[in-house]
Design a protein around this motif. Structure first.
Motif, PDB file in Angstrom:
ATOM      1  N   ILE A  45      18.986  15.182   5.559  1.00  0.00           N
ATOM      2  CA  ILE A  45      18.847  14.136   4.545  1.00  0.00           C
ATOM      3  C   ILE A  45      17.576  14.459   3.760  1.00  0.00           C
ATOM      4  O   ILE A  45      16.498  14.559   4.346  1.00  0.00           O
ATOM      5  N   ILE A  46      17.741  14.641   2.479  1.00  0.00           N
ATOM      6  CA  ILE A  46      16.614  15.048   1.634  1.00  0.00           C
ATOM      7  C   ILE A  46      16.037  13.825   0.931  1.00  0.00           C
ATOM      8  O   ILE A  46      16.789  13.020   0.371  1.00  0.00           O
ATOM      9  N   CYS A  47      14.727  13.672   0.985  1.00  0.00           N
ATOM     10  CA  CYS A  47      14.118  12.478   0.384  1.00  0.00           C
ATOM     11  C   CYS A  47      12.683  12.759  -0.031  1.00  0.00           C
ATOM     12  O   CYS A  47      12.128  13.804   0.294  1.00  0.00           O
ATOM     13  N   ALA A  48      12.103  11.808  -0.729  1.00  0.00           N
ATOM     14  CA  ALA A  48      10.685  11.906  -1.087  1.00  0.00           C
ATOM     15  C   ALA A  48       9.842  11.679   0.158  1.00  0.00           C
ATOM     16  O   ALA A  48      10.244  10.952   1.069  1.00  0.00           O
ATOM     17  N   ASP A  49       8.659  12.295   0.172  1.00  0.00           N
ATOM     18  CA  ASP A  49       7.829  12.092   1.362  1.00  0.00           C
ATOM     19  C   ASP A  49       7.311  10.658   1.457  1.00  0.00           C
ATOM     20  O   ASP A  49       6.893  10.222   2.514  1.00  0.00           O
ATOM     21  N   THR A  50       7.357   9.940   0.369  1.00  0.00           N
ATOM     22  CA  THR A  50       6.963   8.531   0.395  1.00  0.00           C
ATOM     23  C   THR A  50       8.106   7.591   0.760  1.00  0.00           C
ATOM     24  O   THR A  50       7.891   6.389   0.887  1.00  0.00           O
ATOM     25  N   ALA A  51       9.305   8.125   0.916  1.00  0.00           N
ATOM     26  CA  ALA A  51      10.476   7.273   1.135  1.00  0.00           C
ATOM     27  C   ALA A  51      10.307   6.388   2.372  1.00  0.00           C
ATOM     28  O   ALA A  51       9.777   6.828   3.392  1.00  0.00           O
ATOM     29  N   HIS A  52      10.795   5.175   2.245  1.00  0.00           N
ATOM     30  CA  HIS A  52      10.770   4.232   3.374  1.00  0.00           C
ATOM     31  C   HIS A  52      11.440   4.849   4.590  1.00  0.00           C
ATOM     32  O   HIS A  52      10.920   4.773   5.705  1.00  0.00           O
ATOM     33  N   ILE A  53      12.573   5.505   4.392  1.00  0.00           N
ATOM     34  CA  ILE A  53      13.263   6.124   5.529  1.00  0.00           C
ATOM     35  C   ILE A  53      12.413   7.212   6.172  1.00  0.00           C
ATOM     36  O   ILE A  53      12.564   7.509   7.342  1.00  0.00           O
ATOM     37  N   ASN A  54      11.516   7.791   5.414  1.00  0.00           N
ATOM     38  CA  ASN A  54      10.716   8.902   5.941  1.00  0.00           C
ATOM     39  C   ASN A  54       9.447   8.441   6.638  1.00  0.00           C
ATOM     40  O   ASN A  54       9.024   9.065   7.608  1.00  0.00           O
ATOM     41  N   PRO A  75       7.310  16.480  -1.576  1.00  0.00           N
ATOM     42  CA  PRO A  75       6.119  15.834  -2.115  1.00  0.00           C
ATOM     43  C   PRO A  75       6.388  15.299  -3.528  1.00  0.00           C
ATOM     44  O   PRO A  75       7.108  15.930  -4.302  1.00  0.00           O
ATOM     45  N   THR A  76       5.830  14.143  -3.826  1.00  0.00           N
ATOM     46  CA  THR A  76       5.966  13.592  -5.181  1.00  0.00           C
ATOM     47  C   THR A  76       4.676  12.884  -5.549  1.00  0.00           C
ATOM     48  O   THR A  76       3.930  12.446  -4.676  1.00  0.00           O
ATOM     49  N   ASN A  77       4.432  12.772  -6.830  1.00  0.00           N
ATOM     50  CA  ASN A  77       3.306  11.957  -7.283  1.00  0.00           C
ATOM     51  C   ASN A  77       3.732  10.522  -7.514  1.00  0.00           C
ATOM     52  O   ASN A  77       2.972   9.594  -7.317  1.00  0.00           O
ATOM     53  N   ASP A  78       4.962  10.371  -7.940  1.00  0.00           N
ATOM     54  CA  ASP A  78       5.416   9.055  -8.392  1.00  0.00           C
ATOM     55  C   ASP A  78       6.587   8.523  -7.571  1.00  0.00           C
ATOM     56  O   ASP A  78       7.224   7.557  -7.975  1.00  0.00           O
ATOM     57  N   THR A 111      13.301  15.497  -7.740  1.00  0.00           N
ATOM     58  CA  THR A 111      14.099  16.141  -8.795  1.00  0.00           C
ATOM     59  C   THR A 111      15.005  17.220  -8.213  1.00  0.00           C
ATOM     60  O   THR A 111      14.767  17.734  -7.116  1.00  0.00           O
ATOM     61  N   VAL A 112      15.999  17.541  -8.993  1.00  0.00           N
ATOM     62  CA  VAL A 112      16.953  18.583  -8.611  1.00  0.00           C
ATOM     63  C   VAL A 112      16.241  19.911  -8.346  1.00  0.00           C
ATOM     64  O   VAL A 112      16.582  20.633  -7.405  1.00  0.00           O
ATOM     65  N   ASP A 113      15.259  20.207  -9.145  1.00  0.00           N
ATOM     66  CA  ASP A 113      14.558  21.488  -8.955  1.00  0.00           C
ATOM     67  C   ASP A 113      13.872  21.572  -7.598  1.00  0.00           C
ATOM     68  O   ASP A 113      13.779  22.656  -7.016  1.00  0.00           O
ATOM     69  N   GLN A 114      13.404  20.435  -7.131  1.00  0.00           N
ATOM     70  CA  GLN A 114      12.785  20.439  -5.802  1.00  0.00           C
ATOM     71  C   GLN A 114      13.809  20.621  -4.698  1.00  0.00           C
ATOM     72  O   GLN A 114      13.529  21.154  -3.633  1.00  0.00           O
ATOM     73  N   SER A 139      13.933   0.544  -6.966  1.00  0.00           N
ATOM     74  CA  SER A 139      12.781   1.255  -7.447  1.00  0.00           C
ATOM     75  C   SER A 139      12.098   1.969  -6.278  1.00  0.00           C
ATOM     76  O   SER A 139      12.333   1.635  -5.125  1.00  0.00           O
ATOM     77  N   THR A 140      11.246   2.923  -6.615  1.00  0.00           N
ATOM     78  CA  THR A 140      10.612   3.722  -5.572  1.00  0.00           C
ATOM     79  C   THR A 140       9.495   2.940  -4.882  1.00  0.00           C
ATOM     80  O   THR A 140       9.090   1.878  -5.342  1.00  0.00           O
ATOM     81  N   GLU A 141       9.021   3.520  -3.803  1.00  0.00           N
ATOM     82  CA  GLU A 141       7.915   2.917  -3.065  1.00  0.00           C
ATOM     83  C   GLU A 141       6.630   2.948  -3.885  1.00  0.00           C
ATOM     84  O   GLU A 141       5.638   2.317  -3.495  1.00  0.00           O
ATOM     85  N   MET A 142       6.613   3.674  -5.002  1.00  0.00           N
ATOM     86  CA  MET A 142       5.426   3.747  -5.851  1.00  0.00           C
ATOM     87  C   MET A 142       5.564   2.845  -7.065  1.00  0.00           C
ATOM     88  O   MET A 142       4.750   2.924  -8.008  1.00  0.00           O
ATOM     89  N   GLY A 143       6.568   1.999  -7.073  1.00  0.00           N
ATOM     90  CA  GLY A 143       6.732   1.061  -8.176  1.00  0.00           C
ATOM     91  C   GLY A 143       7.385   1.652  -9.407  1.00  0.00           C
ATOM     92  O   GLY A 143       7.584   0.964 -10.410  1.00  0.00           O
TER      93      GLY A 143
END
Lengths: 347, 347, 347, 347
Positions: free
Chosen positions: D85-94, D113-116, D120-123, D147-151
């Motif tokens: 399962i691919i997700c942002a490192d800030t994801a609630h599930i993560n 890793p994400t700033n916001d 993205t697909v490229d990642q 919305s994301t965990e970063m608002g």
């Protein structure tokens, strides 16, 4: 994937090699009469004695079929599912076991970026912020590979630093020793000096990459951690019925320094290969050669041609980095022939 | 537990025996040069060809380290965690795998009482009441052992009845074939006649109890069921690195009818033992002897004395029932000596 | 399945009832301003104080969303995956939770046949034969339901016998108290008298079947067992964010004896129903009525007609046994109307 | 941790708020008579109709107790344990579910890793290198938070890009919509426009952070994916018995645009807060304010003083970044009072 070469020695992996003759002899010598299955036999008793000679008489030793099983079950023995296992992003448990650690332990793996496969206390420290907060997995195990997947080796003082940090923070140090023999040989150290003596808690001791046919040992340096391991091993589907044949292999490996001779040989072949590669203009050796692996950057366009004759893996497509592994049966002639091919191809 | 006899042949279990000489030869013959690890090698290709010869050319075959792994992974391949696996209460998966099936599949096992280790459609039918109700686990697999843990054997028509019932009700038939060779030999049937031909879906094909050192095969008769099995096997910690040495063993077993000869011999030794036991006044043979196991009731007070000389298991403390297993290397002399001891002891 | 009646009170289950008005009031009264989420709030503190008043000041209490979650997480807290959980074959954990205990704990459930939903030490004892043998799951928890799924109730001395046996054999006693209020009311005992005082170790304390909207408590009588439960609860997906609304419901239930009044009322309605049924010639009450359930045998051919007007469950198709549950809001008029219908239908 | 304020509105989290009055009314109005438990009731039917109005008539909707449960079970429904399962490192599930996804699905989470908070697909593309190789987990789900965990908020075209990429590569798009209402409000879009219309496959639709007491919905946009979800929900311990009270809340939220009004209000309060903070010299707003969260950098030395009066979380100790969440009940006065305090403190 290249076609399958039947018998030429490749540089793909130390597990492409066969079985050391002395190991095979030991198996054959064990094949007489009946013994109780599942490890309650004299061959297994004898192998355990040898392990205790090498690792200290207080260790608990359990044999399993293979390396992924050894890692996964060793980790399971010391974790609860809400724990985190901290490791390098290159760790075998993180990238090469198809999620087996997560599936069987329920734990999350927290991986750390490394250049050389080695992780440090400074990298691990921030994970302590999660301690005590139920929303986050709780750091419990630091798992390292010795030697690492990048062919490098942790120095004893580096190991001690990791184990001290672990223990100070109610964590444990797990070592994936699929290639621990190569590490010990590289460090000119005893097996104990880089495990129990530096306070490693759980070790996967690998056999297959150092001349055995199959079989791996899970070693607990603190007897208490092994309390229920016999159940975990059985439930983890890794209790071999005809255990004696694993035991015999380990006895062969741990007798007369066979483990060290095999590892030293493989290491020296890796050194030789690295030396030779270092002289080829378009090739760059990218990692220290401290065990039996050589990492090198080659111009991308030549790789396929080389793989047609010698099987090996591209480690990183982006950087055109490849991995060459040597094994107990690699010969100087193998190295020379391979280097000659590279030179010819790159010319 | 009796002390560990080193080399005398016991009647404890067919996995107390060693390795058949031809299997050992095959291993040795395979030990040359390098081949790609993890099964992408010519020895494994050859073994798969042999399996297809015996089981049908459409089968998918995967080798794993051992029997519990084969059962658990085969079951995982065809279940979701909310499924139920229906089996005899004597089934190895139910009582002898330390909960490995539940742990790895997440499924509940629904066990059925039997006298002879064999379950019937009539016993299974009531479980269908749960179908469609989310409060209950959903019946998905009927798992049987062939031969059974009681030494009995399902007739082909009994197997067909079970598979027909399974398929009519969106279930599958799984066979634990740790001793399928003994069943086929007992039935004078081909391996295919009691598996694919009667619509078994998944089979654990056992090697260790019939003369191999280690190694078991998971066979899928419907290719679709195997779709993701390579991942399940790896995540299940059962992808052997030096696969060729399992493959070589299977090739030996499946060549020149070695599998059948070994099984026939073990079966005939069981028959002989049962015959002899039948003549002893205080001994009662309690199960049909259809493969290589003999179950018998002995006066409790003599058991310990016998176990001092020959290791075997008490199957049922309450009824004073014991189990004697024969193997490929049991000799008529072994039987006679053992029977003589029993007679002497019971006198 | 009968069509869904909107508001008529049925005898299907105590969870078909709504919420007790005092519970609803408590929820509304709690709905002001912000409080810290996940239980670190004054409403939760207050509820825990009440729990300690009822169960002893040393207990640890954790709230979760529902009953299956409470059972599964309470069991997980005290088991390793190689353990066995022993229970009645009628137990909710065994038949009505879709295998959730196996999935989350990894354990095997060993179920025992019962006529009345109650298990005994004599039935459990044979499982001890497995202790110490790695091939078998290790007995760790005896799980009972109080009141049972058959409407019966364990006497305090029966509970003590079970807990004594458990503790003598390194096991624990788990109680599924989805209907513990009905049991306490039936026994005219305090909650503590049938839990902590008789050495229950872990309790699922149910709210929903006794007038709450949702919410269940996991109570540990030995603080040590709860050590890591906050992580298990969160990883088990049962940490409610707006915890205060569960806490408020429990506070309402545990104040002014509301829990007991609701339960006593439901029990008395069950008694009344059983009494009336006992007078109808073709109806046989099959279980002791010790809480809020009535089991009865009815001629099969009348059941569908009755279900058209009152929803209830057929418990056993074979024996034509049905289950009637009463709840805190069942009225004597409901009983009389229902009994009248039965009489009329059976005439 | 600051002491627990009883009723002052904080900026800690939208789940520190209580329940919207209309939701509470709906609960009370539902509390009459008996209905069948577990969702087979008219209130649930009505809520599902409303969901289909908002999300499309082909969706399948299942209610569960809470958000972690919704995520975990939704992911389980579409994965095998060997999947990634691919997700942002800030994801609630993560990071905020204590490893629940790994524990229940067996899958590995691959975090980016994400700033916001947006991936993205490229990642994601490099993960495709693992496809087909059994040593590696197989990418199966892209999970994003909207919305994301970063608002921040994904634009519809960004969502479509992710879902197109997913589907082209045999993956699925999962959306953690704990705050999807805030995202839709921020984008001035319908719920469907940012889910089904851009080919999201599975959605956790959150209620608790937008004025509900408890309850979350798992929505499948492809009916086939939901085939066995009722079993997964029950085995996952998330089948509420008195379902009608969740259903009633959802009906209130989805009627008369209450979901949108609540979200718009919270969003506008976040905007107001960000605006005001932007004018304070020592404060830097660090993320776009696209929903109901404001991230800001404050001088570290003032944080504790502020937390004494208003509870909020430090998001990043290193960068001295804090998170302020607004909710449906935040008032302009709250903002002004808080901003005044900050100004006064920082002066």
């Amino acid at each position: 994937m290249p076609t399958k070469p039947k018998s030429k020695r490749s540089f793909a992996s130390d597990n492409n090699a066969g079985v050391h003759p002395k190991v095979l002899e030991a198996i054959a010598a064990t094949n007489e009469g009946h013994v109780v299955a599942y490890g309650d036999d004299p061959y297994t008793d004898a192998a355990v004695v040898l392990f205790r000679k090498h690792f200290g008489k207080e260790v608990e030793v359990y044999f399993v079929f293979g390396g992924t099983g050894a890692n996964v079950l060793g980790l399971k023995a010391v974790t609860e599912p809400f724990h985190a296992i901290i490791c390098a992003d290159t760790a075998h448990i993180n990238v090469d076991e198809c999620g087996a650690p997560e599936k069987f332990t329920g734990c999350k793996l927290l991986s750390l970026p490394t250049n050389d496969g080695k992780i440090t206390v400074d990298q691990i420290r921030p994970f302590l912020n999660a301690v005590g907060f139920e929303h986050h997995v709780q750091p419990r195990v630091i798992s390292i590979s010795q030697s690492t997947e990048m062919g490098t080796v942790y120095q004893p003082r580096e190991l001690k630093k990791l184990s001290d940090f672990a223990h100070k923070n109610e964590m444990l140090l797990h070592m994936d020793g699929a290639r621990i023999a190569n590490a010990a040989a590289g460090l000119k150290a005893s097996l104990r000096a880089i495990t129990g003596d530096v306070d490693v808690d759980v070790l996967s001791f690998g056999g297959a990459k150092n001349g055995m046919m199959y079989g791996e040992a899970v070693i607990f340096f603190d007897r208490g951690l092994a309390k229920n391991f016999k159940y975990t091993r059985k439930q983890g589907t890794h209790l071999p019925s005809k255990m004696r044949f694993i035991s015999a292999q380990f006895s062969a490996l741990l007798s007369n320094d066979l483990w060290r001779k095999n590892a030293e040989h493989a290491n020296s072949m890796a050194k030789l290969l690295a030396q030779e590669l270092g002289r080829i203009p378009l090739v760059e050796v990218t990692q220290k050669v401290e065990s039996n692996g050589v990492f090198a950057r080659l111009p991308k366009r030549y790789i396929a041609a080389l793989q047609k004759q010698y099987f090996f893996y591209v480690w990183n497509e982006q950087t055109s980095e490849v991995r060459f592994m040597t094994s107990f049966d690699t010969t100087p002639q193998d190295i020379r022939a391979f280097v000659a091919l590279i030179k010819k191809t790159l010319r």
